[in-house]
Enzyme design. Sequence first.
Site, PDB file in Angstrom:
ATOM      1  N   ASN A  40      67.633  77.545  21.345  1.00 47.63           N
ATOM      2  CA  ASN A  40      68.127  76.513  20.449  1.00 47.63           C
ATOM      3  C   ASN A  40      69.377  77.047  19.748  1.00 47.63           C
ATOM      4  O   ASN A  40      69.332  78.079  19.095  1.00 47.63           O
ATOM      5  CB  ASN A  40      67.034  76.147  19.441  1.00 47.63           C
ATOM      6  N   HIS A  51      69.150  71.937  22.033  1.00 46.23           N
ATOM      7  CA  HIS A  51      67.796  72.489  21.981  1.00 46.23           C
ATOM      8  C   HIS A  51      67.707  73.549  23.083  1.00 46.23           C
ATOM      9  O   HIS A  51      68.549  73.612  23.977  1.00 46.23           O
ATOM     10  CB  HIS A  51      66.771  71.391  22.220  1.00 46.23           C
ATOM     11  N   GLU A  53      65.839  73.934  25.746  1.00 46.37           N
ATOM     12  CA  GLU A  53      65.774  73.456  27.127  1.00 46.37           C
ATOM     13  C   GLU A  53      67.128  72.912  27.583  1.00 46.37           C
ATOM     14  O   GLU A  53      67.532  73.124  28.736  1.00 46.37           O
ATOM     15  CB  GLU A  53      64.702  72.375  27.270  1.00 46.37           C
ATOM     16  N   SER A  78      56.522  72.974  22.905  1.00 50.77           N
ATOM     17  CA  SER A  78      56.425  71.701  23.609  1.00 50.77           C
ATOM     18  C   SER A  78      57.762  70.953  23.533  1.00 50.77           C
ATOM     19  O   SER A  78      58.302  70.761  22.442  1.00 50.77           O
ATOM     20  CB  SER A  78      55.314  70.859  22.960  1.00 50.77           C
ATOM     21  N   CYS A  80      60.666  68.276  23.185  1.00 51.86           N
ATOM     22  CA  CYS A  80      60.819  67.021  22.454  1.00 51.86           C
ATOM     23  C   CYS A  80      61.146  65.879  23.428  1.00 51.86           C
ATOM     24  O   CYS A  80      61.250  66.082  24.641  1.00 51.86           O
ATOM     25  CB  CYS A  80      61.927  67.165  21.415  1.00 51.86           C
ATOM     26  N   CYS A  83      64.441  66.659  25.484  1.00 53.56           N
ATOM     27  CA  CYS A  83      64.285  67.694  26.501  1.00 53.56           C
ATOM     28  C   CYS A  83      63.312  67.256  27.597  1.00 53.56           C
ATOM     29  O   CYS A  83      63.522  67.560  28.775  1.00 53.56           O
ATOM     30  CB  CYS A  83      63.855  68.990  25.846  1.00 53.56           C
ATOM     31  N   ASP A 143      65.879  69.513  12.900  1.00 53.30           N
ATOM     32  CA  ASP A 143      65.854  69.757  14.337  1.00 53.30           C
ATOM     33  C   ASP A 143      64.987  68.739  15.084  1.00 53.30           C
ATOM     34  O   ASP A 143      65.292  68.378  16.207  1.00 53.30           O
ATOM     35  CB  ASP A 143      65.361  71.179  14.627  1.00 53.30           C
TER      36      ASP A 143
END
Length: 147
Positions: A40, A51, A53, A78, A80, A83, A143
Site C-alpha cells: 500500500n 492499495h 494489490e 482481505s 477491498c 482490488c 484507506d
Amino acid sequence: MDDPFLDAAIAEAEAGAAEGGIPIGSVLVLDGEIVGRGHNRRVQRGSAILHAEMDCLENAGRLTADDYRRTTLYSTLSPCDMCSGAALLYRIPRIVIGEHRTFRGPEQRLLDAGVELDVRDDARCIELMRAFIARSPSLWNEDIGEP
C-alpha cells in the site's frame, strides 16, 4: 504453515510500514514464481488507488489473459472492492489472504465468481493491522473509505 509467497507479501507490508504507510503487502505468483510485488503506497505517493494489490499488479506489468488465469494473488489482508474488482477483471483464479479479522472485503462476491480463497488467519498479518489501526485510526478509515 511455511509459505514463502505469504512471507514475501508480509515483507512488502513491513516495507510499507517502514515508509510510513499502511502495512498491507501483496505478491502475484505465476507458475511458482513471483512476477509482481507491492505494498500500500497511498500515503507515500499521495495516491487514491495504490492499495497493495493494485501496486503489485502494476509492478507485474502487462501479462496476457492466459498468464493471469495461471496466477495466485497473495495479500496480507482481505482485498477491498477495488482490488477484488481487479482480480475479477483479470480472472485471477486464486487469492491467498493473510487475514480477514481486521477487515473483510467482498469475499462472497469473489467466491460466487469462482475465485478460490485461501484464508490463512496468519498471526503476523493480524498483528501488523491491529497495531496500525490502534496507532492511526483516521488514516485506516481513509484507506477503506470510512468517515
